[in-house]
Design a protein around this motif. Structure first.
Motif, short mmCIF file in Angstrom:
data_model
loop_
_atom_site.label_atom_id
_atom_site.label_comp_id
_atom_site.label_asym_id
_atom_site.label_seq_id
_atom_site.Cartn_x
_atom_site.Cartn_y
_atom_site.Cartn_z
N VAL A 188 2.12 30.90 10.51
CA VAL A 188 1.58 29.96 9.21
C VAL A 188 0.49 30.55 8.55
O VAL A 188 -0.56 31.01 9.10
N LEU A 189 0.85 31.37 7.19
CA LEU A 189 -0.25 31.98 6.48
C LEU A 189 -0.77 31.55 5.03
O LEU A 189 0.83 30.82 4.63
N ILE A 190 -2.20 31.21 4.87
CA ILE A 190 -2.28 29.91 3.62
C ILE A 190 -2.88 30.79 2.72
O ILE A 190 -3.90 31.64 2.80
N ASP A 191 -2.50 31.06 1.34
CA ASP A 191 -3.19 31.52 0.37
C ASP A 191 -3.82 31.20 -0.31
O ASP A 191 -3.42 29.86 -0.83
N GLY A 192 -5.25 30.52 -0.17
CA GLY A 192 -6.00 29.65 -0.55
C GLY A 192 -6.79 29.49 -1.65
O GLY A 192 -8.57 29.88 -2.43
N ALA A 193 -6.85 31.15 -2.27
CA ALA A 193 -7.36 31.95 -3.83
C ALA A 193 -7.35 30.67 -4.51
O ALA A 193 -8.73 30.54 -4.73
N GLN A 194 -6.53 29.65 -4.90
CA GLN A 194 -6.75 28.59 -6.02
C GLN A 194 -7.13 27.70 -5.37
O GLN A 194 -8.06 26.10 -6.14
N ALA A 195 -7.81 27.44 -3.98
CA ALA A 195 -8.22 26.09 -3.34
C ALA A 195 -9.26 26.29 -3.21
O ALA A 195 -10.59 25.72 -3.44
N VAL A 196 -10.09 27.22 -2.79
CA VAL A 196 -11.07 27.51 -2.52
C VAL A 196 -12.63 26.65 -3.39
O VAL A 196 -13.77 26.80 -3.53
N PRO A 197 -11.79 27.09 -5.13
CA PRO A 197 -13.40 27.12 -5.85
C PRO A 197 -13.27 25.54 -5.80
O PRO A 197 -13.92 25.05 -6.75
N HIS A 198 -13.09 24.58 -5.25
CA HIS A 198 -12.27 23.29 -5.81
C HIS A 198 -12.40 22.54 -4.62
O HIS A 198 -13.12 21.24 -4.17
N LEU A 199 -12.27 23.23 -3.13
CA LEU A 199 -12.49 22.46 -1.84
C LEU A 199 -13.17 23.01 -0.49
O LEU A 199 -12.94 24.66 -1.01
N LYS A 200 -13.10 22.74 0.55
CA LYS A 200 -14.47 23.74 1.33
C LYS A 200 -12.80 23.47 2.98
O LYS A 200 -12.86 22.06 3.10
N PRO A 201 -12.34 24.54 3.04
CA PRO A 201 -11.06 24.24 4.11
C PRO A 201 -11.49 24.47 4.95
O PRO A 201 -12.45 25.50 5.88
N ASP A 202 -11.04 23.94 6.10
CA ASP A 202 -11.37 23.57 7.53
C ASP A 202 -10.12 23.85 8.58
O ASP A 202 -9.53 23.57 8.48
#
Length: 404
Positions: A195-209
């Motif tokens: 599984v690949l997650i595109d986190g481009a739009q997530a990292v400005p808003h939250l901390k992915p663990d």
């Protein structure tokens, strides 16, 4: 509570005027603005320690190398990667995704399946299409509903022993939908899929663990989270990164070179050929520090309040429709006004100093689903205010009157 005036003072560009009006910057989904501490860190690198890394015994090279690897460590801690060598520096999300698809070209076979979601940015569609054309694998699409949410019952049906890769964004750039990625990762792993997650739009808003998520790959860009352009990160589990072949050949990624045979360097250098964006990599660590100092819980609270208020105010406008009404959503509002092309609205409100994005947002399949040419997208960051939303709403009303 955030001291918004103090935070806004950190960003020099926010005091700028555009067309004689105070800038209202609502294009954060495309790129965030940069705080002075990030701007200063770029200058400091070039003024004080500019040198190539990993290759020199001289003092400047060692200082630059130490700063670059310290930044890798900061990002490892930020995303909770198990090892620093699982954190690869890239030029951005697109680079990271292409690195992975290039590696899977040697793994996929005809008839294997890649699942991609209907909510993806072109950068997480096109590389997989190219991979499928090259390998004979089949691309299958996880469908969405009218609210802009992925249909999990359909996702469950698509998963099978043929599924080798699932790729999905954490948050939709066009609609702001927050996808249930933990569930999707867990279900994909039951079938042995990566599984690949595109986190481009997530990292400005939250901390992915990444360890809690248990994703195999997580790609994101630095420029959307207050960092420099041309920077990004690909996290990959050690086992997968060891399995994939190098993406590019050149200096730094080698262990030994002869004309008969070349052996490759250990992680992470195996995937970091050539001279990298050294200043950008170092300063991405500065940006991560800055955002952590503000606090992601504070950032989320501020942005969700802006989303709530902006939605309420925009829906006061007759004929306005919001696309993307998912229950789980971040601070993005995509909307149109009946009978008016989104480009025309965007052009007029720019004259009033308001920066929004118009068009398909590199997500044409979403626009095709809704049978529209594009939307007006207002994307908010933690440094935005309700007063700016009021200014935008009045500008949109004015544009509507002019164009009706």
């Amino acid at each position: 509570m955030l001291d918004i005036n103090k935070i806004r003072a950190d960003f020099p560009i926010l005091s700028k005027k555009v067309n004689g009006k105070p800038l209202v910057y609502f294009d954060n989904g495309a790129t965030s603005q940069k705080p002075q501490v990030v701007i200063d860190a770029i200058s400091k690198y070039y003024q004080e320690i500019n040198a190539n890394i990993h290759r020199g015994v001289h003092t400047l090279s060692q200082l630059a190398t130490d700063a670059y690897e310290a930044s890798r460590g900061k990002i490892q801690n930020h995303i909770n990667a198990k090892f620093a060598h699982e954190v690869l520096f890239t030029s951005g999300t697109t680079h990271g995704i292409n690195l992975v698809t290039n590696g899977f070209a040697s793994i996929l076979k005809p008839g294997d399946e890649v699942l991609v979601s209907a909510l993806e940015h072109h950068s997480n569609i096109v590389p997989w299409q190219m991979l499928c054309e090259k390998t004979g694998a089949i691309l299958r699409v996880i469908p969405m509903n009218q609210e802009g949410e992925l249909i999990m019952s359909e996702y469950d049906k698509l998963l099978s022993d043929k599924t080798k890769v699932v790729t999905v964004n954490h948050i939709s750039n066009a609609l702001g939908t927050v996808n249930p990625i933990k569930y999707m990762i867990d279900e994909a792993h039951k079938f042995g899929a990566a599984v690949l997650i595109d986190g481009a739009q997530a990292v400005p808003h939250l901390k992915p663990d990444v360890q809690e998520l248990d994703c195999d790959f997580y790609a994101f860009s630095g420029h959307k989270m207050c960092g420099p352009t041309g920077t990004g990160i690909l996290y990959g589990k050690e086992a997968w990164l060891n399995k994939l072949p190098p993406y590019q050949g050149g200096g730094e990624m080698i262990k030994e070179v002869t004309f008969e045979k070349t052996t490759y360097a250990e992680l992470p250098h195996k995937f970091e050929a050539g001279t990298p964006n050294i200043a950008g990599g170092i300063v991405l660590g500065t940006a991560v520090d800055y955002m952590n100092e503000i606090g992601f819980e504070n950032i989320q609270n501020q942005e969700l309040e802006l989303l709530r208020y902006g939605t309420q105010r925009l829906l006061e406008i007759e004929g306005l429709k919001i696309f993307g009404t998912a229950k789980e959503k971040t601070s993005v509002i995509s909307f149109n006004i009946e009978g008016i092309h989104p480009y025309d609205i965007g052009t007029i409100i720019d004259k009033l100093g308001i920066a929004v994005r118009t068009g398909h947002h590199c997500a044409q399949p979403i626009m095709n689903f809704f049978c529209i040419p594009g939307t007006i997208r207002a994307s908010f960051a933690f440094y935005n205010t309700k007063e700016e939303i009021d200014v935008m709403v009045e500008a949109v009303k004015k544009a509507q009157l002019m164009l009706s």
